[in-house]
Structures are given as structure tokens and as C-alpha cells.
Design a protein around this motif. Structure first.
Motif, PDB file in Angstrom:
ATOM      1  N   LEU A   3       1.239  -1.494  -0.296  1.00 31.62           N
ATOM      2  CA  LEU A   3      -0.450   0.333   0.039  1.00 31.62           C
ATOM      3  C   LEU A   3       0.610   1.371  -0.097  1.00 31.62           C
ATOM      4  O   LEU A   3       0.654   2.245  -0.838  1.00 31.62           O
ATOM      5  CB  LEU A   3      -0.673   0.014   1.312  1.00 31.62           C
ATOM      6  CG  LEU A   3      -1.990   0.720   0.930  1.00 31.62           C
ATOM      7  CD1 LEU A   3      -3.178   1.175   0.063  1.00 31.62           C
ATOM      8  CD2 LEU A   3      -2.645   0.846   2.156  1.00 31.62           C
ATOM      9  N   LYS A   4       1.538   1.185   1.183  1.00 28.60           N
ATOM     10  CA  LYS A   4       3.121   2.371   0.558  1.00 28.60           C
ATOM     11  C   LYS A   4       3.767   3.176  -0.544  1.00 28.60           C
ATOM     12  O   LYS A   4       3.152   3.923  -1.178  1.00 28.60           O
ATOM     13  CB  LYS A   4       4.201   1.968   2.027  1.00 28.60           C
ATOM     14  CG  LYS A   4       4.862   3.485   1.797  1.00 28.60           C
ATOM     15  CD  LYS A   4       5.806   3.105   3.179  1.00 28.60           C
ATOM     16  CE  LYS A   4       6.846   4.422   3.464  1.00 28.60           C
ATOM     17  NZ  LYS A   4       7.805   3.559   4.009  1.00 28.60           N
ATOM     18  N   GLN A   5       3.729   1.755  -1.393  1.00 28.49           N
ATOM     19  CA  GLN A   5       4.372   1.548  -2.550  1.00 28.49           C
ATOM     20  C   GLN A   5       3.548   2.133  -3.595  1.00 28.49           C
ATOM     21  O   GLN A   5       3.601   2.700  -4.014  1.00 28.49           O
ATOM     22  CB  GLN A   5       4.895   0.400  -2.957  1.00 28.49           C
ATOM     23  CG  GLN A   5       6.075   0.410  -2.224  1.00 28.49           C
ATOM     24  CD  GLN A   5       6.529  -0.052  -0.591  1.00 28.49           C
ATOM     25  OE1 GLN A   5       5.462  -0.442  -0.599  1.00 28.49           O
ATOM     26  NE2 GLN A   5       6.992  -0.188  -0.111  1.00 28.49           N
ATOM     27  N   ARG A  12       3.046  11.045  -7.135  1.00 26.51           N
ATOM     28  CA  ARG A  12       4.029  11.244  -8.106  1.00 26.51           C
ATOM     29  C   ARG A  12       3.697  11.387  -9.701  1.00 26.51           C
ATOM     30  O   ARG A  12       2.968  12.294 -10.609  1.00 26.51           O
ATOM     31  CB  ARG A  12       5.484  10.612  -8.382  1.00 26.51           C
ATOM     32  CG  ARG A  12       6.373  11.108  -9.312  1.00 26.51           C
ATOM     33  CD  ARG A  12       6.965   9.765  -9.231  1.00 26.51           C
ATOM     34  NE  ARG A  12       7.914   9.191  -7.671  1.00 26.51           N
ATOM     35  CZ  ARG A  12       8.455   8.433  -7.444  1.00 26.51           C
ATOM     36  NH1 ARG A  12       7.968   7.349  -8.111  1.00 26.51           N
ATOM     37  NH2 ARG A  12       8.907   8.564  -6.813  1.00 26.51           N
ATOM     38  N   LYS A  13       2.404   9.908  -9.811  1.00 22.74           N
ATOM     39  CA  LYS A  13       1.622   9.510 -11.200  1.00 22.74           C
ATOM     40  C   LYS A  13       1.178  11.145 -10.995  1.00 22.74           C
ATOM     41  O   LYS A  13       0.386  11.959 -12.044  1.00 22.74           O
ATOM     42  CB  LYS A  13       1.596   8.749 -11.242  1.00 22.74           C
ATOM     43  CG  LYS A  13       0.330   8.507 -12.477  1.00 22.74           C
ATOM     44  CD  LYS A  13      -0.383   7.155 -12.846  1.00 22.74           C
ATOM     45  CE  LYS A  13       0.642   5.635 -12.932  1.00 22.74           C
ATOM     46  NZ  LYS A  13       0.063   4.602 -13.343  1.00 22.74           N
ATOM     47  N   ILE A  14      -0.144  11.116 -10.690  1.00 27.44           N
ATOM     48  CA  ILE A  14      -1.213  12.129 -10.520  1.00 27.44           C
ATOM     49  C   ILE A  14      -0.680  13.735 -10.344  1.00 27.44           C
ATOM     50  O   ILE A  14      -1.082  14.769 -10.631  1.00 27.44           O
ATOM     51  CB  ILE A  14      -2.428  11.778  -8.821  1.00 27.44           C
ATOM     52  CG1 ILE A  14      -3.061  10.677  -8.984  1.00 27.44           C
ATOM     53  CG2 ILE A  14      -3.028  13.080  -8.689  1.00 27.44           C
ATOM     54  CD1 ILE A  14      -3.664   9.914  -7.746  1.00 27.44           C
ATOM     55  N   ARG A  15       0.532  13.627  -9.369  1.00 21.42           N
ATOM     56  CA  ARG A  15       1.392  15.401  -9.533  1.00 21.42           C
ATOM     57  C   ARG A  15       1.994  15.355 -10.557  1.00 21.42           C
ATOM     58  O   ARG A  15       0.585  17.323 -10.867  1.00 21.42           O
ATOM     59  CB  ARG A  15       2.272  14.905  -8.591  1.00 21.42           C
ATOM     60  CG  ARG A  15       3.162  16.347  -8.182  1.00 21.42           C
ATOM     61  CD  ARG A  15       4.502  16.196  -7.146  1.00 21.42           C
ATOM     62  NE  ARG A  15       5.194  15.316  -7.703  1.00 21.42           N
ATOM     63  CZ  ARG A  15       6.027  15.709  -8.366  1.00 21.42           C
ATOM     64  NH1 ARG A  15       6.182  16.757  -9.602  1.00 21.42           N
ATOM     65  NH2 ARG A  15       6.883  15.101  -9.119  1.00 21.42           N
ATOM     66  N   PRO A  33       9.319  21.940   0.852  1.00 23.75           N
ATOM     67  CA  PRO A  33       9.196  20.776  -1.112  1.00 23.75           C
ATOM     68  C   PRO A  33       9.960  19.654  -0.912  1.00 23.75           C
ATOM     69  O   PRO A  33      10.331  18.145  -0.897  1.00 23.75           O
ATOM     70  CB  PRO A  33      10.326  21.624  -1.801  1.00 23.75           C
ATOM     71  CG  PRO A  33       9.945  23.099  -1.215  1.00 23.75           C
ATOM     72  CD  PRO A  33       9.592  22.840   0.033  1.00 23.75           C
ATOM     73  N   SER A  34      10.897  19.140   0.311  1.00 28.31           N
ATOM     74  CA  SER A  34      11.700  18.626   0.921  1.00 28.31           C
ATOM     75  C   SER A  34      11.425  17.100   0.546  1.00 28.31           C
ATOM     76  O   SER A  34      11.528  16.320   0.924  1.00 28.31           O
ATOM     77  CB  SER A  34      12.901  18.942   1.458  1.00 28.31           C
ATOM     78  OG  SER A  34      12.589  19.522   2.868  1.00 28.31           O
ATOM     79  N   TYR A  35       9.879  18.155   2.053  1.00 29.91           N
ATOM     80  CA  TYR A  35       9.810  16.345   2.837  1.00 29.91           C
ATOM     81  C   TYR A  35       8.417  15.886   1.430  1.00 29.91           C
ATOM     82  O   TYR A  35       8.021  14.446   1.786  1.00 29.91           O
ATOM     83  CB  TYR A  35       8.285  17.574   3.329  1.00 29.91           C
ATOM     84  CG  TYR A  35       7.014  16.450   4.171  1.00 29.91           C
ATOM     85  CD1 TYR A  35       7.508  15.805   5.089  1.00 29.91           C
ATOM     86  CD2 TYR A  35       5.382  16.816   4.153  1.00 29.91           C
ATOM     87  CE1 TYR A  35       6.747  14.751   5.746  1.00 29.91           C
ATOM     88  CE2 TYR A  35       5.220  15.816   4.843  1.00 29.91           C
ATOM     89  CZ  TYR A  35       6.007  14.680   5.677  1.00 29.91           C
ATOM     90  OH  TYR A  35       4.504  13.947   6.108  1.00 29.91           O
ATOM     91  N   ILE A  36       7.775  16.943   0.976  1.00 28.84           N
ATOM     92  CA  ILE A  36       7.179  15.767  -0.334  1.00 28.84           C
ATOM     93  C   ILE A  36       8.089  15.393  -1.170  1.00 28.84           C
ATOM     94  O   ILE A  36       7.603  13.373  -1.551  1.00 28.84           O
ATOM     95  CB  ILE A  36       6.617  16.870  -1.901  1.00 28.84           C
ATOM     96  CG1 ILE A  36       5.719  17.864  -0.799  1.00 28.84           C
ATOM     97  CG2 ILE A  36       6.057  16.572  -2.691  1.00 28.84           C
ATOM     98  CD1 ILE A  36       4.226  17.452  -0.342  1.00 28.84           C
ATOM     99  N   GLU A  40       7.937  10.931  -1.659  1.00 23.03           N
ATOM    100  CA  GLU A  40       7.965   9.710  -3.051  1.00 23.03           C
ATOM    101  C   GLU A  40       9.316   9.035  -3.418  1.00 23.03           C
ATOM    102  O   GLU A  40       8.691   8.171  -4.176  1.00 23.03           O
ATOM    103  CB  GLU A  40       7.940  11.412  -4.176  1.00 23.03           C
ATOM    104  CG  GLU A  40       6.346  11.871  -4.023  1.00 23.03           C
ATOM    105  CD  GLU A  40       6.894  12.937  -5.629  1.00 23.03           C
ATOM    106  OE1 GLU A  40       8.210  12.760  -6.635  1.00 23.03           O
ATOM    107  OE2 GLU A  40       5.822  13.708  -5.778  1.00 23.03           O
ATOM    108  N   ILE A  41      10.351   9.742  -2.769  1.00 26.24           N
ATOM    109  CA  ILE A  41      10.977   8.832  -2.531  1.00 26.24           C
ATOM    110  C   ILE A  41      11.198   7.735  -1.363  1.00 26.24           C
ATOM    111  O   ILE A  41      11.901   6.658  -1.540  1.00 26.24           O
ATOM    112  CB  ILE A  41      12.588   9.153  -2.770  1.00 26.24           C
ATOM    113  CG1 ILE A  41      12.745   9.717  -1.121  1.00 26.24           C
ATOM    114  CG2 ILE A  41      13.060   9.961  -4.267  1.00 26.24           C
ATOM    115  CD1 ILE A  41      14.708   9.935  -0.875  1.00 26.24           C
TER     116      ILE A  41
END
Length: 107
Positions: A3-5, A12-15, A33-36, A40-41
């Protein structure tokens, strides 16, 4: 895929489909921005409250971020460029106007 992945891939895809950078999404969520980027990683995972903010900024239902195969959201409103400094907006407008005039002169 866990679920996390799924969440990370969908975020990432929707953004990207929404045409937002990590910086723009962070601005709309009132975070760094670093939090986002860390989300994403996979280094960090957002709280329920942040997931709600992210979904609102992306104009999708929060559960779509956890769907196995999300549909890309359709942009129905113009992009908000209010986060850009006024000087940059004026410079961009000046450049677009000049480029448009150049093209129009050819025809």
C-alpha cells in the motif's frame, strides 16, 4: 506492491499529470518541498491530515492515492501561478508577448 508503494507511485503519477512540481505541491500543502520529495522516495510517510491536504491540492479524492490503478485527474481549472513572484510573472509575460509578436510577424 504494498500500500505504501502504491501511494508513492500514485502520488508521483497524479502530481505530474496535474502539472505540478514538488515545490508547487508543497506550497499548496503548506509544507517544505523536501518533505514532498522524501514522501516520493519513501523516506517519510504523510499523516492522514497531510494526505487530505495533498489530495485537495491535486484535486482528487484521497482514496484515489491508494487505488491500484489511478486515473489521471482531468484539470478543469487553470493553473494557479500565485506562488510566483510578481517580477517573474512580468518577465514571463514580456517574453511570451515578444515571442508571440515574432511569430505573428512571419504571417
Amino acid at each position: 506492491m504494498g500500500l505504501k508503494q502504491i501511494f508513492i507511485a500514485n502520488l508521483r503519477k497524479i502530481r505530474r499529470a496535474a502539472g505540478l512540481s514538488q515545490m508547487q505541491l508543497a506550497f499548496h500543502c503548506n509544507t517544505a518541498p523536501s518533505y514532498i520529495g522524501e514522501i516520493e522516495i519513501g523516506r517519510r510517510f504523510p499523516s492522514i491530515e497531510m494526505i487530505e491536504k495533498i489530495a485537495a491540492a491535486l484535486q482528487v479524492q484521497p482514496q484515489l492515492l491508494f487505488a491500484d490503478q489511478p486515473r489521471a485527474p482531468r484539470r478543469t481549472t487553470p493553473r494557479d501561478f500565485s506562488f510566483l513572484p510578481e517580477t517573474l510573472k512580468k518577465d514571463l509575460l514580456k517574453r511570451v508577448t515578444a515571442a508571440t509578436q515574432k511569430v505573428l510577424q512571419k504571417y
